[in-house]
Design a protein around this motif. Structure first.
Motif, PDB file in Angstrom:
ATOM      1  N   ALA A   1     -39.383  26.067  -8.590  1.00  0.00           N
ATOM      2  CA  ALA A   1     -38.870  27.073  -7.666  1.00  0.00           C
ATOM      3  C   ALA A   1     -37.419  27.249  -8.301  1.00  0.00           C
ATOM      4  CB  ALA A   1     -38.524  27.034  -5.936  1.00  0.00           C
TER       5      ALA A   1
ATOM      6  N   GLU B   1     -37.348  29.479 -11.110  1.00  0.00           N
ATOM      7  CA  GLU B   1     -38.236  31.303 -10.661  1.00  0.00           C
ATOM      8  C   GLU B   1     -37.159  31.733  -9.862  1.00  0.00           C
ATOM      9  OE1 GLU B   1     -41.339  30.312  -8.075  1.00  0.00           O
ATOM     10  OE2 GLU B   1     -42.455  30.034  -9.230  1.00  0.00           O
TER      11      GLU B   1
ATOM     12  N   SER C   1     -41.992  20.482  -8.203  1.00  0.00           N
ATOM     13  CA  SER C   1     -42.476  21.562  -6.976  1.00  0.00           C
ATOM     14  C   SER C   1     -40.630  22.784  -6.964  1.00  0.00           C
ATOM     15  CB  SER C   1     -42.675  21.910  -6.003  1.00  0.00           C
ATOM     16  OG  SER C   1     -42.480  20.781  -4.870  1.00  0.00           O
ATOM     17  N   GLU C   2     -39.856  21.588  -6.648  1.00  0.00           N
ATOM     18  CA  GLU C   2     -38.154  22.198  -6.581  1.00  0.00           C
ATOM     19  C   GLU C   2     -37.624  22.721  -7.694  1.00  0.00           C
ATOM     20  OE1 GLU C   2     -37.128  18.989  -3.216  1.00  0.00           O
ATOM     21  OE2 GLU C   2     -36.687  18.446  -4.986  1.00  0.00           O
TER      22      GLU C   2
ATOM     23  N   PHE D   1     -37.467  26.092  -0.037  1.00  0.00           N
ATOM     24  CA  PHE D   1     -37.719  26.134  -0.971  1.00  0.00           C
ATOM     25  C   PHE D   1     -38.714  27.276  -1.601  1.00  0.00           C
ATOM     26  CE2 PHE D   1     -35.366  22.223  -2.312  1.00  0.00           C
ATOM     27  CZ  PHE D   1     -34.984  22.249  -2.906  1.00  0.00           C
ATOM     28  N   LYS D   2     -39.307  28.206  -0.333  1.00  0.00           N
ATOM     29  CA  LYS D   2     -39.875  29.735  -0.649  1.00  0.00           C
ATOM     30  C   LYS D   2     -38.758  31.059  -1.487  1.00  0.00           C
ATOM     31  CE  LYS D   2     -42.231  28.174   3.584  1.00  0.00           C
ATOM     32  NZ  LYS D   2     -42.209  29.505   5.982  1.00  0.00           N
ATOM     33  N   VAL D   3     -39.140  30.735  -2.387  1.00  0.00           N
ATOM     34  CA  VAL D   3     -38.488  31.311  -3.448  1.00  0.00           C
ATOM     35  C   VAL D   3     -38.276  32.843  -3.016  1.00  0.00           C
ATOM     36  CG1 VAL D   3     -37.986  32.457  -5.434  1.00  0.00           C
ATOM     37  CG2 VAL D   3     -38.561  30.249  -5.356  1.00  0.00           C
TER      38      VAL D   3
ATOM     39  N   LEU E   1     -32.122  27.096  -1.567  1.00  0.00           N
ATOM     40  CA  LEU E   1     -33.471  27.501  -1.665  1.00  0.00           C
ATOM     41  C   LEU E   1     -33.100  26.423  -0.835  1.00  0.00           C
ATOM     42  CD1 LEU E   1     -33.578  26.288  -5.111  1.00  0.00           C
ATOM     43  CD2 LEU E   1     -35.146  28.491  -4.059  1.00  0.00           C
TER      44      LEU E   1
END
Length: 492
Positions: free
Chosen positions: A122, A125, A118-119, A176-178, A171
């Motif tokens: 992110a 992205e 997931s990281e 880590f909310k892009v 991040l």
């Protein structure tokens, strides 16, 4: 036969950091403890000298004194007492201790291979959003049709893997909310242009505050250490010159940002490199929260640092914490994330050196904080922060002797200190031959807290023998002895 106690231990976690020390160990019967240890620098010293450390109890150990109010305040900080009601008197007294984080912060890896799926997603992205922003010139104000290179802290974005390290800071600052991370990065880049950071770095803002904030040495993990000495603002002239009006406060803000920028540009942004700073805030004699001008400047600085310099603090250690800081911390704690609070470590006045030693070796700690680092002046040309220090615990009511056995003609140079002193120090030279004479280099001298923090000396070895450095600790408290030495050749 017991072994001499040393203190080469790994750093403790933040929650362990402020626990009161264990009570002194039971005194033993009259025995001599001897341990042979290798010299401080094996390559330099092993063929010239050998070190032997000896410990033995004194004849009449003192009785453990009753804890006084002053002693209790050295263990923990208490709030002012209020009058108790009858119902309160039946309740146990709750002592307000220095705050401690429940989880000690550990830096994450900046290597892409160590990130979770997931990281990694992110990060990819965010890199795409940055690439589109560079094409659209979202980060720039230029009129050219060609995309302009965008750099931050001397690192061009998306050019190499150093850029990943920069993007990971944003991040992590936003969990880590892009989209939120991209917004923060965009605002930071635009703020840097508005604040003229590139020009500010080279600007001459004077050296009035060089004792307020300074870099000195590295911690055990290699992070550069920054000291913030707020007690310097007790000087009214300096305080007024720095915070007297809005123009002066703005200049202070520019100076603080400039200092941080210059420090950051010395960091290593490659994956696996050191790219954070170990912060030490000395609150001794710090102006309290009643100073309006300081509150305003501090609030402005904290806001700018929080918004534009994410994840640059490896650890934040507060030393010489005064009682009023308890109320201040309690007030602001709810507004801080657990990640931020996990980086905090607090230490009262009596625990400053002990706390710093958990993270920084004594040769890297400045003299005023209990170490032996004096590289910032010319008063100690014999030793530098690269010369390692040996630590020994001198138990209550014991005598500790360090024997430097010399195998070749040379000059032996040494320095030592005992934290808090209140011991007797002596030094002598004993030749190997019976026909030689013992030389009193330093007659027994009672050292107090008023004496110089570090003792330095040297002795020319003409005939082989040994130098004895002796510390008598007649108190009921353990003492920490720090020493180091080196040999220098000489010709007849």
């Amino acid at each position: 036969m017991a072994e001499t106690e040393h203190t080469h231990q790994p750093p403790l976690t933040a929650e362990e950091d402020i626990l009161p020390p264990p009570s002194p160990e039971p005194l033993l019967a009259s025995v001599e403890v001897e341990s042979v240890v290798e010299a401080v620098d094996v390559e330099e010293h092993h063929s010239v000298v050998t070190v032997v450390e000896k410990e033995c109890p004194l004849t009449e150990p003192p009785q453990e004194p009753t804890t006084t109010l002053v002693e209790a305040q050295q263990v923990s900080l208490t709030l002012p007492e209020k009058e108790l009601t009858e119902s309160d008197k039946s309740k146990p007294v709750e002592e307000k201790k220095i705050p401690q984080s429940l989880i000690s912060f550990k830096e994450e890896s900046n290597k892409v291979s160590d990130l979770s799926d997931s990281e990694v997603k992110a990060l990819e992205e965010l890199k795409f959003l940055v690439q589109e922003a560079i094409k659209d010139q979202t980060f720039t104000t230029g009129t050219t049709d060609l995309p302009q290179e965008v750099s931050i802290w001397g690192v061009p974005l998306l050019k190499d893997d150093r850029s990943d390290v920069i993007l990971l800071k944003f991040l992590r600052a936003r969990d880590f909310k892009v989209k939120e991370s991209f917004a923060m990065l965009k605002n930071t880049i635009l703020w840097r242009k508005e604040f003229n950071i590139e020009e500010l770095v080279d600007e001459n803002l004077g050296d009035d505050l060089e004792k307020v904030v300074f870099m000195d040495g590295h911690d055990k993990e290699g992070h550069p250490v920054c000291y913030n000495v707020y007690g310097e603002f007790q000087n009214k002239e300096l305080y007024n010159k720095t915070f007297g009006d809005e123009e002066k406060r703005n200049k202070f803000l520019r100076w603080r940002i400039q200092f941080l920028e210059r420090s950051i540009r010395k960091l290593d942004f490659s994956p696996g490199g050191i790219n954070t700073i170990f912060q030490v805030s000395d609150l001794k004699n710090s102006p309290g929260p009643g100073k309006r001008e300081l509150r305003i400047a501090t609030r402005q600085a904290l806001q700018l640092l929080q918004d534009n310099y994410p994840e640059f603090v490896a650890k934040q250690v507060f030393i010489n914490v005064p009682w009023w800081y308890l109320a201040f911390y309690t007030m602001i704690s709810p507004f801080m994330t657990q990640r931020t609070k996990s980086k905090f470590v607090f230490a009262g006045p009596s625990k400053t050196a002990e706390t710093l030693y958990k993270y920084i070796t004594p040769e890297q700690v400045p003299v005023q904080y209990g170490g032996l680092s004096v590289d910032y002046c010319e008063c100690n040309p014999e030793f530098t922060s690269n010369d390692p220090v040996t630590e020994i615990i001198v138990k209550p009511a014991t005598k500790q002797t360090v024997e430097i056995i010399v195998n070749e003609k040379c000059i032996i140079v040494w320095e030592l200190r005992v934290l808090g002193w209140e011991v007797t120090y002596s030094a002598e030279y004993v030749p190997n031959t019976d026909s030689g004479y013992t030389v009193n280099i330093q007659k027994p001298r009672k050292m107090t807290t008023a004496d110089e923090p570090v003792v330095s000396s040297s002795f020319k070895i003409v005939e082989l023998g040994k130098i004895l450095l002796t510390i008598d600790n007649p108190t009921s408290k353990k003492k920490k002895l720090l020493y180091r030495f080196k040999d220098k050749p000489y010709s007849d």
